[in-house]
Design a protein around this motif. Sequence first.
Motif: not given
Length: 460
Positions: A361-379
Amino acid sequence: MERVPVRELDAKERIKSFNEVCLGYSEEEAIKEASRCLNCKSANCVKKCPVGIDIPKFIDHIKKGEFKEAAEVIFMYNNLPSICGRVCPQEIQCEGGCVLKNKGQAVAIGKLERFVGDYVLENNLDVVKRKPMNGKKVAVVGSGPAGLSCASTLATLGYQVTIYEALHEAGGVLVYGIPEFRLPKEKIVKREIENLIKLGVQIKTNVIVGRTVTINQLMDEMGYDAIFIGTGAGLPKFMGIKGENANGVFSANEFLTRANLMRAFLDEYDTPLKIGKKVAVVGGGNVAMDAARTAVRLGAEVHIIYRRTEEEMPARLEEIHHAKEEGVIFDVLTNPVEILKDDKGWVKGMVLRKMELKDADETGRRTPVEIEGSDYTEEFDTVIMAIGTVPNPIITYTTNEIKINNRKCIIVEEETGETTMEGVYAGGDAVTGAATVILAMEAGKKAAYAIHKKCHPGEM
């Protein structure tokens, strides 16, 4: 010669208490480490120091065992060396400019600064040179790094200075934000503030400027010649996700304030802090590491949830290293999408989504993008949001003359720190948003000299 290692408490022992982790250098170790300095003519370390300390000169004094003389050099530029030596990111500032960094390890400038600062405190030395009182008085709003730096500089220049602090204890983020195991309060912060009081600075606590008294009242009714605003950035950000209003969701600010300022980690204090057995800290900066390492000491299993990789984390490498040593689990390339509640409204877990990095991105850091269907639940029993802060607008709500930008930061003249209201200056996180202790100190010092130039133009 290799860098002299700094003694630290063993990880298995230190997580049982809030005792300081880093034990610092002995006199012999400090002299040995100082002897590694090449005394470069280019002195890139000085160029990268926000307050411009003459680093080769103070280190040369340490080499010779002249610790008081080393302190006299440092205190010409920085009145809080014991604090800065502990919490400043030297690896990207002074040590980042050290020639030896290219050949192995930079000189441990921060640890040497800490050694000198502690030597002054332990031996109760007076190394600050003061000018006679000049008949002018200045109000400083906020007793964090910017306010303390501005106040101490003005006091040495002969001003009558009064600090107004909203909380019941002076120190700002130094007392409420940074944990005891990184920055001891009684041993270091309080003693640094006591030295400020010896310079003649008055500190008035439990005064909320903007409510108890306004900026206009300070100027018009109380007769201050100038005002400096160093109120920091204490208003926390949240993600705005579903379930974020659950019981057991803290901002890192609240969590650390309860633990540090209100001493929730001590049984004799009636300030309980319920966190349960498993804690999630969302974020990857120094504040996230502070919250995570605090929660570990309160007995929890702690997970750092961060949407980028460890390489992109803005936290200091030393803090990441210490967190790992202490058992903090790093769940990287992961982002919360929902906080789950039980039937009584308490946190019971989170829905997390995996991420991947794309183009920068404009700050020079790579942009995080969601991975569809990767959701999981943690307590989880507790969620701590450590995703940043913005300045509290309480002063600007009651002072129309002081303008802010779209990030709620006070607009100032870059060279002087003067706000859009004549005679009122500002610096530190209130202007830049959340940054480092030393950058806030630089801003406070710069504003102090700008105030002096305006009040006594013939002396500059």
